[in-house]
Design an enzyme around this catalytic site. Structure first.
Site, PDB file in Angstrom:
ATOM      1  N   GLU A  96      38.377  36.573  38.330  1.00  0.00           N
ATOM      2  CA  GLU A  96      37.363  35.602  38.756  1.00  0.00           C
ATOM      3  C   GLU A  96      36.209  35.663  37.772  1.00  0.00           C
ATOM      4  OE1 GLU A  96      36.060  35.907  42.819  1.00  0.00           O
ATOM      5  OE2 GLU A  96      38.105  35.723  43.557  1.00  0.00           O
ATOM      6  N   HIS A 128      35.771  30.865  45.265  1.00  0.00           N
ATOM      7  CA  HIS A 128      35.385  31.948  46.163  1.00  0.00           C
ATOM      8  C   HIS A 128      34.212  31.521  47.069  1.00  0.00           C
ATOM      9  CE1 HIS A 128      35.550  36.632  46.540  1.00  0.00           C
ATOM     10  NE2 HIS A 128      35.238  36.055  47.706  1.00  0.00           N
ATOM     11  N   GLY A 151      43.177  41.224  61.185  1.00  0.00           N
ATOM     12  CA  GLY A 151      41.853  41.680  61.630  1.00  0.00           C
ATOM     13  C   GLY A 151      41.044  40.497  62.138  1.00  0.00           C
ATOM     14  N   ARG A 162      41.405  38.579  48.527  1.00  0.00           N
ATOM     15  CA  ARG A 162      40.945  38.939  47.189  1.00  0.00           C
ATOM     16  C   ARG A 162      42.040  38.539  46.209  1.00  0.00           C
ATOM     17  NH1 ARG A 162      36.521  39.080  48.929  1.00  0.00           N
ATOM     18  NH2 ARG A 162      35.033  40.809  48.936  1.00  0.00           N
TER      19      ARG A 162
HETATM   20  C1  DGY Z   1      33.172  38.703  51.337  1.00  0.00           C
HETATM   21  O1  DGY Z   1      32.162  38.738  52.040  1.00  0.00           O
HETATM   22  O2  DGY Z   1      33.854  39.703  51.116  1.00  0.00           O
HETATM   23  C2  DGY Z   1      33.567  37.382  50.773  1.00  0.00           C
HETATM   24  O3  DGY Z   1      34.587  37.467  49.855  1.00  0.00           O
HETATM   25  C3  DGY Z   1      32.371  36.633  50.202  1.00  0.00           C
HETATM   26  O4  DGY Z   1      31.598  36.273  51.280  1.00  0.00           O
END
Ligand code: DGY
Length: 334
Positions: free
Chosen positions: A266, A285, A154, A237
């Site tokens: 996390e 993250h 993407g 993720r």
């Molecule tokens: C998101 O935006 O999904 C990221 O993991 C944090 O900015």
């Protein structure tokens, strides 16, 4: 309009929300504990949530039937039960687009740092071990000219591919949807089944959403398909990768190194096996954590929230079907 903002976000977002609503902002650095979150959203017309807040039926019940909008300060929205929101006619907003390049930068930084062993080198210097130039010191694979396999093609995956062209890399990708021929041509990218991509890539970078299908996608079997010289990078993720299998693979030398922006869970506990491995680089993250990008995310999250409160279509809804289904332009929690 009563609003709860579940953490401090950049000032531009908070100011926009405060100017038009009666807002309460959770003041701590840590997220509100669940019971406090549920208390805080009671009676709210809108909520601005983070990826650390679970928005599900319990949350929506606690908020009450007047809730008009959930604005998530992230592009990912796996913390939100979108179907539950849609059932209640509540639009959910996210922050797509603005963090694409910044996240790709971080994926690239992890790739370079893990391959060229930068954290190890830094620890080596600080520990006073640097006594001379060493022909065999901290050797790693070249990034330029290597083959990169991008899983999830993407916006962010393509931004990573664009950078890879500058490094003269061979670009492979895998996605549930094959990209248009024009996109493949623009990046010189070749679609491959996941098994082949993993087997052929020197670098594997993950850019998929977390869904039931992608949870545990990179498990012991898939790690076993990778080259022993390969580097795995995850900025998607944490649960997309099986952490125990990854630790085993890194320890056994099944793959060369990993660079992780996201972990499962996390935060990663300090006694997690991954943190005992020199060939595993972990950051907290922070892929979207440039000042400019976080400010743009704040602007978008505020815009989604305020649009929802006004009954306007959100600029970036993740459940546009909420409008079609109800044949209306506004959300509302019946
Ligand atoms: C998101 O935006 O999904 C990221 O993991 C944090 O900015």
């Amino acid at each position: 309009m009563k609003v709860f903002v579940s953490r401090r976000i950049p000032e531009n977002g908070l100011e926009a929300v405060a100017a038009e609503t009666d807002s309460v902002v959770w003041p701590d650095d840590l997220p509100p504990p669940r019971d406090e979150l549920l208390r805080a959203v009671a009676g709210c017309d809108g909520v601005l949530t983070l990826l650390t807040d679970r928005v599900d039926d319990e949350f929506l019940d606690a908020a009450g039937p007047q809730l008009k909008v959930v604005s998530n300060y992230a592009v990912g929205f796996d913390n939100v039960d979108v179907a539950a929101c849609t059932r209640r006619g509540i639009p959910v907003g996210n922050t797509p687009g603005v963090l694409t390049e910044t996240t790709a930068d971080l994926a690239w930084a992890l790739m370079m740092a893990a391959a060229r062993r930068l954290p190890e080198g830094d620890r080596y210097v600080r520990a006073g071990k640097w006594k001379t130039w060493g022909p065999l010191l901290l050797l790693g694979p070249d990034v330029h000219g290597a083959t990169i396999g991008i899983v999830g093609f993407g916006r962010i995956g393509q931004a990573v591919a664009r950078r890879a062209t500058g490094f003269g890399m061979t670009i492979l990708y895998h996605d549930v949807h094959r990209a248009d021929a024009a996109v493949e041509t623009a990046f010189g990218a070749t679609f491959l089944p996941l098994e082949e991509l993993l087997a052929e890539s020197d670098f594997v970078s993950l850019h998929v959403n977390l869904t039931p299908e992608t949870r545990g996608l990179i498990n012991a079997e898939k790690l076993g398909w990778m080259k022993s010289t390969a580097v795995l990078v995850n900025t998607s993720r944490g649960p997309v990768v099986d952490p125990r299998a990854l630790a085993d693979a890194l320890r056994a030398g099944t793959i060369f190194a990993a660079g992780l922006d996201v972990t499962d869970p996390e935060p990663i506990p300090t006694d997690d096996p991954l943190l005992s491995l020199d060939n595993c680089l972990v950051v907290p993250h922070i892929a979207s954590a440039s000042s400019a990008t976080r400010a743009k995310m704040a602007e978008m999250a505020a815009a989604n929230l305020l649009a929802g409160l006004r009954g306007d279509r959100l600029p970036t809804p993740v459940n546009p079907e909420v409008y079609e289904a109800a044949g209306r332009s506004a959300g509302g929690n019946p």
